[in-house]
Design an enzyme around this catalytic site. Structure first.
Site, PDB file in Angstrom:
ATOM      1  N   THR A  70       0.831  -1.211   0.000  1.00  0.00           N
ATOM      2  CA  THR A  70       0.000   0.000   0.000  1.00  0.00           C
ATOM      3  C   THR A  70       0.866   1.262   0.000  1.00  0.00           C
ATOM      4  OG1 THR A  70      -1.708  -1.169   1.166  1.00  0.00           O
ATOM      5  CG2 THR A  70      -1.638   1.191   1.555  1.00  0.00           C
ATOM      6  N   GLY A 102     -10.096  -3.835   3.025  1.00  0.00           N
ATOM      7  CA  GLY A 102      -9.200  -3.915   4.184  1.00  0.00           C
ATOM      8  C   GLY A 102      -9.275  -2.663   5.030  1.00  0.00           C
ATOM      9  N   ASP A 103      -8.216  -2.445   5.782  1.00  0.00           N
ATOM     10  CA  ASP A 103      -8.155  -1.295   6.700  1.00  0.00           C
ATOM     11  C   ASP A 103      -8.004   0.039   5.973  1.00  0.00           C
ATOM     12  OD1 ASP A 103      -5.458  -2.308   5.959  1.00  0.00           O
ATOM     13  OD2 ASP A 103      -4.834  -0.490   7.011  1.00  0.00           O
ATOM     14  N   THR A 131       0.044   0.633   6.903  1.00  0.00           N
ATOM     15  CA  THR A 131       0.184  -0.407   5.886  1.00  0.00           C
ATOM     16  C   THR A 131       0.411  -1.738   6.584  1.00  0.00           C
ATOM     17  OG1 THR A 131       1.584  -1.240   4.080  1.00  0.00           O
ATOM     18  CG2 THR A 131       2.631   0.243   5.637  1.00  0.00           C
ATOM     19  N   GLY A 132       0.016  -2.821   5.943  1.00  0.00           N
ATOM     20  CA  GLY A 132       0.216  -4.142   6.546  1.00  0.00           C
ATOM     21  C   GLY A 132      -1.039  -4.974   6.413  1.00  0.00           C
ATOM     22  N   GLY A 140      -4.406  -5.960   6.662  1.00  0.00           N
ATOM     23  CA  GLY A 140      -5.567  -5.125   6.966  1.00  0.00           C
ATOM     24  C   GLY A 140      -6.504  -5.690   8.014  1.00  0.00           C
TER      25      GLY A 140
HETATM   26  N1  ASP Z   1      -3.427  -2.761   4.456  1.00  0.00           N
HETATM   27  C1  ASP Z   1      -3.653  -3.164   3.104  1.00  0.00           C
HETATM   28  C2  ASP Z   1      -4.867  -4.043   3.050  1.00  0.00           C
HETATM   29  O1  ASP Z   1      -5.015  -4.892   3.896  1.00  0.00           O
HETATM   30  C3  ASP Z   1      -2.491  -3.868   2.507  1.00  0.00           C
HETATM   31  C4  ASP Z   1      -1.167  -3.205   2.748  1.00  0.00           C
HETATM   32  O2  ASP Z   1      -1.034  -2.276   3.501  1.00  0.00           O
HETATM   33  O3  ASP Z   1      -0.196  -3.594   2.141  1.00  0.00           O
HETATM   34  O4  ASP Z   1      -5.640  -3.907   2.140  1.00  0.00           O
END
Ligand code: ASP
Length: 311
Positions: free
Chosen positions: A167, A197-198, A218-219, A221
């Protein structure tokens, strides 16, 4: 007020061969945003310009080059938040918008609601001058190949150049004290169609409050949502700074920002056992970041105007 800008290109296990591309993508995004801030421009314009560069760069999971869904399409989510009003503009499940951040901005500025999804969001964006595209124009050759490998075999991280996430996000403060935060994503690879996602959720993937600061996460979600990570980080920023040297105001606020970032990522690991990262600017423009993934792509403009990028 001294303007400030921090951006990220995702926290993930960035392979060695993608490091240079991630760094140069971050640098281009910083340049685009800083050009606006340096000449007295608005933080919202700067954040949009920076995110567009990241969305257009296929090394990042947003806009062109987003991960594909299980059924082989791109579905993008984005949010931008105004720290002064606590108003956000968010969009989810976009299949035909080249730059989802522009749709999020249209919602922020022109919509009575704060979040729109799928066709409704696309129609609203188009009605407010946002360019729509052929859904196939968002699919990069690398992600198409990854998806083909996944559909033949089972979904696996190594099919996606090693990464599951990537992200992008930015936080900008302009010389008039306007503070904005934004996040844009293609979501996780091989997600179910319709999964959100988040990232576009206020308080989860993004939050900004002019009393304290702005955050982009990011991460993973589904885990970030559990701890409402962006709002949690902003709440941590409210804690009194731990000052080692009470005469050094700068290092005092720096340490509060760093601590808030680290504590939020620590909470993510402790309560959800997941990985992720975040960037933030406190309301004075002090940047901080933290991540517990092998790498995170990020960059900021230092108080002396020099650009710093790292992976
Ligand atoms: N947070 C994002 C999601 O879960 C993915 C990401 O941050 O890489 O959609």
């Amino acid at each position: 007020m001294q303007p400030s800008l921090i951006i990220h290109g995702g926290a993930w296990d960035i392979p060695d061969e993608a490091v240079d591309a991630c760094k140069s993508g971050c640098l281009s995004a910083l340049r685009a945003g800083w050009k606006i801030l340096k000449s007295g421009g608005h933080a919202l314009d700067a954040i949009e310009a920076a995110i567009i560069v990241l969305e257009d760069d296929p090394v990042f999971d947003s806009g062109f080059g987003s991960h594909l869904t299980m059924d082989g399409r791109v579905e993008c989510d984005a949010i931008v938040m105004d720290a002064a009003t606590l108003r956000a503009g968010a969009v989810a499940g976009l299949r035909r918008v080249k730059n989802p951040i522009q749709a999020a901005r249209a919602v922020l500025e022109k919509c009575p609601h704060m979040m729109l999804i799928s066709e409704g969001a696309e129609q609203f964006a188009a009605a407010h001058g946002v360019q729509l595209c052929d859904p196939r124009d968002l699919i990069s050759p690398a992600e198409r190949e990854a998806w083909l490998r996944c559909s033949k075999d089972s979904h696996a991280a190594q099919n996606h150049r090693g990464h599951e996430q990537g992200t992008v996000g930015a936080v900008a403060l302009d010389q008039n004290g306007h503070l904005f935060a934004a996040t844009s994503t293609g979501g996780t690879c091989c997600k179910l169609p319709g999964r959100v996602g988040d990232s576009p959720l206020i308080g989860c993937g993004c939050y900004a409050d002019s009393e304290v600061g702005g955050v982009s996460c990011t991460g993973y979600g589904e885990a970030i949502m559990k701890i409402v990570m962006a709002k949690t980080t902003v709440d941590y920023l409210r804690r009194p700074a731990i000052c080692v040297d009470r005469t050094a105001a700068q290092s005092c606020s720096d340490s509060a920002a760093d601590l808030a970032a680290r504590d939020a990522v620590h909470l993510l690991a402790k309560r959800t056992h997941a990985t992720g990262g975040l960037i933030l600017l406190d309301c004075h423009g002090n940047p901080a970041h933290a991540f517990n993934t092998p790498r995170m792509a990020y960059g900021y403009v230092a108080p002396d105007g020099s650009f710093f990028t790292a992976v």
